[in-house]
Write an enzyme that holds these catalytic residues in place. Structure first.
Site, PDB file in Angstrom:
ATOM      1  N   ALA A 124       9.114  29.875  58.076  1.00 18.00           N
ATOM      2  CA  ALA A 124       8.937  29.551  56.653  1.00 18.00           C
ATOM      3  C   ALA A 124      10.047  28.629  56.133  1.00 18.00           C
ATOM      4  O   ALA A 124      10.922  28.192  56.875  1.00 18.00           O
ATOM      5  CB  ALA A 124       8.915  30.837  55.835  1.00 18.00           C
ATOM      6  N   ASP A 168       4.454  32.096  60.170  1.00 21.89           N
ATOM      7  CA  ASP A 168       4.246  32.818  61.425  1.00 21.89           C
ATOM      8  C   ASP A 168       4.220  34.331  61.254  1.00 21.89           C
ATOM      9  O   ASP A 168       3.455  35.029  61.940  1.00 21.89           O
ATOM     10  CB  ASP A 168       5.268  32.401  62.476  1.00 21.89           C
ATOM     11  CG  ASP A 168       6.722  32.499  62.028  1.00 21.89           C
ATOM     12  OD1 ASP A 168       6.992  33.006  60.924  1.00 21.89           O
ATOM     13  OD2 ASP A 168       7.607  32.049  62.787  1.00 21.89           O
ATOM     14  N   GLY A 223       7.514  38.857  70.335  1.00 23.26           N
ATOM     15  CA  GLY A 223       8.256  38.814  71.588  1.00 23.26           C
ATOM     16  C   GLY A 223       9.259  39.936  71.736  1.00 23.26           C
ATOM     17  O   GLY A 223       9.490  40.450  72.837  1.00 23.26           O
TER      18      GLY A 223
END
Length: 467
Positions: A79, A237, A402
């Site tokens: 962002a 995201d 992740g």
């Protein structure tokens, strides 16, 4: 069979993922991965936006090698960062990073113009020195001539979508992170923008995830050998990642990567004083949902430590060294601004421990254990604050992204919070990006069906507190 492309670019790497539905399950294939590193340019830390776009095209070209013609593509990134274009649609600014020090002191400058409480009441966004509002105000103070020439404001995924299509838009989920969007009207807040003497005209129409932005430019069709729809995912995201959480009713999520984003999904913004004091944010999600969450420094710290050790240790080796260092107990406040971009992360951690009269970590295992323990402690604090604000307990925590592969940290979260922890899916952001495209294409009915498919398609591991 319809294939979609998800381009997911994080603060250290990016990848192009090919996805399709097969027998009721979502199939993913990584077809291209690339590094994303900061560079120094014109006195600032910047992203190489030209390189990123070329890497996206490289990933698209690999579809030809695979004999696949995708029907759509969508891009998500982190962002707050943006570019400004002039009246000829040429770049006026570099893609300066949120880690650049140009925003030092800007939060305090803006607060003289707009009361902190007022800004939070209107936008619902937490106060971080790197928010877009402070980046723009830094340009306003330091380069006013640039702002006068600016005709277009595009956040980084907006700009990459523009390079594909020639169409300009500001996608909603990322626009909310600017601290310039009204949380209630879902539009640019003209009063805030005017008070800061920013150019209202440069901001684009707000468009929602699932909207088709357009087809590729003719020159790109010729270069790539195929055409496709550019569909807006949740371009922030984290907004994409949260869409991939299989169950959210009783769950706190942690989107774990360079940053740790911990929060819950909600139907309305919570702009109360306690949320302000605890520095929680209300970021927009798909279908006007809100992600009530807190930013925590995240695995950036261990990434930097690995870099400081000249990549001598893999992340897995640092986890093993931490696990073997059971008698070390010093911790740091991971949200201290000194860890945002220090010259040397190891020395900064050591200095913090020295200043707080704790044992100073010397070995790689001690440094890693300090980081992982500190992160777990910060998660506990955030969980307690969420439960206090919502006046209820949440039974589980779902770690996505992740960082969900870090079994040591997952177990620490379970041990410290005394809650069941579910880890996965790992590729949450790309999954969330893809399912939005598939909903737009009519392949999936809605986000509820998408989450059912996700639950059936990807492994999730369970962790419980050690006895």
């Amino acid at each position: 069979m319809k294939y979609c492309l998800a381009v997911d670019i994080g603060a250290s790497s990016g990848r192009v993922m090919l996805g399709n539905l097969e027998n009721g399950k979502l199939k993913l294939e990584e077809i291209h991965r690339f590094d994303n590193n900061l560079m120094e340019k014109n006195g600032h830390f910047c992203w190489d936006i030209t390189l990123l776009f070329n890497e996206i095209k490289t990933g698209m070209k690999k579809c030809n090698q695979l004999g696949v013609k995708p029907v759509s593509i969508g891009i998500d990134t982190w962002a707050v960062d943006f570019v400004l274009l002039d009246e000829q649609d040429e770049l006026l600014t570099d893609a300066v990073s949120y880690r650049d020090p140009r925003t030092d002191g800007m939060m305090e400058e803006v607060e003289k113009i707009i009361m902190k409480e007022r800004l939070y009441l209107e936008t619902g966004i937490q106060f971080q020195k790197f928010n877009t509002i402070y980046q723009l105000y830094a340009i306003r103070k330091q380069q006013p001539e640039v702002l006068k020439k600016a005709k277009t404001f595009l956040m980084l995924p907006d700009y990459l979508h523009y390079l594909l299509t020639g169409k300009k838009a500001n996608e909603y989920t990322n626009a909310t992170s600017t601290q310039l969007l009204n949380a209630f009207t879902k539009k640019w807040d003209k009063e805030i923008i005017n008070k800061l003497d920013l150019n209202m005209e440069m901001f684009q129409e707000i468009k929602m995830p699932k909207e088709k932005l357009g087809r590729l430019k003719p020159a790109l069709v010729e270069e790539l050998g195929f055409n496709l729809d550019v569909i807006l995912p949740a371009t922030h995201d984290t907004a994409s990642a949260v869409l991939a959480v299989p169950e959210l009713d009783e769950t706190i999520y942690i989107s774990s990567g360079t940053w740790s984003l911990i929060g819950v999904e909600n139907y309305f913004p919570i702009c109360v004083t306690k949320a302000l004091n605890y520095n929680f944010t209300n970021e927009g999600g798909m279908d006007f949902q809100f992600r009530f969450l807190k930013n925590i420094m995240g695995l950036w710290m261990i990434q930097e430590v690995r870099r400081n050790y000249d990549q001598k240790y893999s992340f897995a080796e640092l986890v093993d060294l931490s696990r073997a260092t059971s008698n070390f107990s010093s911790t740091v406040n991971v949200d201290d601004q000194r860890f945002l971009k220090p010259d040397n992360m190891i020395k900064e951690i050591q200095n913090y421990c020295r200043e707080t009269n704790q044992q100073v970590p010397e070995t790689p295992g001690e440094v890693a254990k300090c980081i992982f323990d500190s992160l777990a402690i910060s998660y506990v604090k955030a969980v307690d604050e969420i439960e206090e604000i919502f006046e209820r307990e949440f039974s589980t925590i779902n770690v996505i992204g992740g960082g969900s592969q870090n079994e040591l940290l997952n177990q620490l979260i379970a041990d410290f919070t005394k809650k069941e922890v579910y880890a996965g899916p790992v590729e949450a952001t790309a999954i969330g990006n893809l399912v939005v495209q598939m909903i737009a294409l009519g392949e999936i009915q809605d986000i509820h069906e998408a989450r059912t498919i996700i639950k059936q398609s990807f492994e999730v591991k369970k962790y419980v507190a050690s006895q």
